[in-house]
Design a protein around this motif. Structure first.
Motif, PDB file in Angstrom:
ATOM      1  N   GLY A  41      -5.132   2.354   0.965  1.00 47.77           N
ATOM      2  CA  GLY A  41      -4.842   1.569   2.152  1.00 47.77           C
ATOM      3  C   GLY A  41      -5.527   2.134   3.385  1.00 47.77           C
ATOM      4  N   ASP A 100      -5.181   2.178  -8.614  1.00 47.04           N
ATOM      5  CA  ASP A 100      -4.539   1.399  -7.557  1.00 47.04           C
ATOM      6  C   ASP A 100      -5.147   0.015  -7.374  1.00 47.04           C
ATOM      7  OD1 ASP A 100      -2.906   3.568  -7.036  1.00 47.04           O
ATOM      8  OD2 ASP A 100      -4.180   4.351  -5.439  1.00 47.04           O
ATOM      9  N   GLN A 101      -6.441  -0.124  -7.615  1.00 51.12           N
ATOM     10  CA  GLN A 101      -7.115  -1.377  -7.328  1.00 51.12           C
ATOM     11  C   GLN A 101      -7.169  -2.280  -8.559  1.00 51.12           C
ATOM     12  OE1 GLN A 101     -10.854  -0.782  -5.256  1.00 51.12           O
ATOM     13  NE2 GLN A 101      -9.694  -0.490  -3.371  1.00 51.12           N
ATOM     14  N   CYS A 123      -2.814   6.678   4.590  1.00 46.57           N
ATOM     15  CA  CYS A 123      -2.297   7.388   3.429  1.00 46.57           C
ATOM     16  C   CYS A 123      -2.061   8.847   3.815  1.00 46.57           C
ATOM     17  CB  CYS A 123      -3.251   7.311   2.253  1.00 46.57           C
ATOM     18  SG  CYS A 123      -2.571   8.053   0.740  1.00 46.57           S
ATOM     19  N   ARG A 135       0.060   3.693  -3.030  1.00 46.63           N
ATOM     20  CA  ARG A 135      -1.371   3.500  -3.205  1.00 46.63           C
ATOM     21  C   ARG A 135      -2.161   4.461  -2.310  1.00 46.63           C
ATOM     22  NH1 ARG A 135      -0.080  -1.803  -5.075  1.00 46.63           N
ATOM     23  NH2 ARG A 135      -1.588  -2.445  -6.671  1.00 46.63           N
ATOM     24  N   TYR A 168       0.808  -1.217   0.000  1.00 49.44           N
ATOM     25  CA  TYR A 168       0.000   0.000   0.000  1.00 49.44           C
ATOM     26  C   TYR A 168       0.844   1.271   0.000  1.00 49.44           C
ATOM     27  CZ  TYR A 168      -4.210  -2.792   0.317  1.00 49.44           C
ATOM     28  OH  TYR A 168      -5.221  -3.670   0.016  1.00 49.44           O
ATOM     29  N   GLU A 169       1.207   1.793   1.162  1.00 48.84           N
ATOM     30  CA  GLU A 169       1.953   3.052   1.199  1.00 48.84           C
ATOM     31  C   GLU A 169       3.276   2.957   0.448  1.00 48.84           C
ATOM     32  OE1 GLU A 169       1.195   5.363   5.239  1.00 48.84           O
ATOM     33  OE2 GLU A 169       1.605   3.238   5.610  1.00 48.84           O
TER      34      GLU A 169
END
Length: 318
Positions: free
Chosen positions: A216, A273-274, A219, A213, A208-209
């Protein structure tokens, strides 16, 4: 302190640990194997190719594919998990091909690699090629593109892996075997079902981070900052992002193993991102690196003829 690559010079797997020679027994705990409990040379002495990937199911599927492609006796569906006594990793063998899961992230693959390389050493394997096949986030490339890594870089786009040992930071090279990269690219030219390219792979400590992204639980940056960072990564030659390649390249290089990383991009991170592609599309994407590596192995073993490529297309589309 910087550590350089080391090669045994005789094709054997080079283990850089003087303490192993004085050990009466070596227990490969996370693989549920050992030098006293198992005859490792008999079990693994003929291994020439090791393929590793995150998912146990994916690596079982790859072992079954290789069982079929190599024309081995019996039903590949009955392949047994050699590491069935542990729930950490799964391992399958199809002739000279070993297929092993490594979990997610640097710590998980690092543990597996230490014990795998010791296994190859104890089994007296020679001239082993090791390849990580997996999934990744693409950078400026179409989903479904297969990336062959030339250099694994860290989050600062540097070709290095920093390992903390006691209270020292040891820097290790993350360059991969250039000849193997070119050989894999040449193999890909015989497959017209999907695009393949060579590029840098950025390895992060987090999904994530660490990969910029926005979705999460935590962020602290804007979409603009994210895109600025990812575009700098692209300009530095990065074409995909994952979480294992730097330590994989570093450890394999130090132990004299010819290594490669071949991953498919599930999405273009410059566009989101997803991962939203349908399940059946993702399954087909995940088969692409397997198809390329199966072709590479068959060519190395002299078992490939070009007419079979049409038959192999069935594997990708079903």
């Amino acid at each position: 302190m910087t550590e350089r690559k080391g090669y045994a010079g005789n094709g054997l797997v080079h283990v850089k640990n003087p303490h192993l020679d004085s050990m009466d027994e070596d227990v490969l705990y996370h693989l549920n194997l050992g030098t006293k409990t198992h005859n490792l040379p008999v079990m693994f002495g003929d291994v020439k190719f090791v393929c590793v990937g995150g998912s146990p199911n994916r690596m079982k599927t790859f072992a079954q594919l290789m069982h079929k492609e190599l024309g081995l006796e019996g039903d590949g569906k009955d392949l047994k998990d050699i590491c069935a006594g542990t729930d950490r990793y799964s391992m399958y063998k199809a002739g000279p091909v070993l297929s092993i899961s490594h979990g997610m992230g640097i710590p998980s693959i690092s543990i597996m690699l230490h014990e795998l390389i010791k296994l190859l050493h104890h089994a007296k394997c020679r001239d082993v090629t090791i390849i990580r096949i997996g999934t990744s986030g693409g950078l400026g490339i179409d989903p479904g593109t297969v990336v062959i890594t030339d250099i694994a870089v860290d989050s600062f786009f540097k070709a290095r892996f920093e390992q903390v040992i006691l209270d020292n930071i040891v820097v290790r090279s993350t360059e991969l075997d250039k000849d193997l990269v070119e050989e894999l690219l040449n193999c890909s030219k015989e497959i017209h079902d999907f695009p393949t390219l060579i590029g840098h792979t950025m390895c992060t400590y987090d999904f994530y981070e660490g990969q910029g992204r926005l979705d999460g639980a935590l962020c602290s940056f804007s979409n603009e900052k994210k895109l600025e960072y990812l575009k700098r990564a692209y300009d530095a030659g990065v074409r995909n992002i994952e979480m294992e390649s730097t330590v994989f390249a570093a450890i394999c290089g130090l132990c004299g193993l010819k290594a490669a990383v071949v991953c498919v991009a599930l999405l273009n991170r410059l566009e989101g991102d997803q991962i939203k592609a349908p399940h059946e599309v993702l399954v087909e994407y995940q088969r692409r690196p397997q198809h390329l590596i199966s072709l590479f192995i068959k060519k190395r073993l002299g078992l490939y003829n070009q007419m079979e490529l049409l038959d192999n297309a069935f594997f990708l589309n079903n």
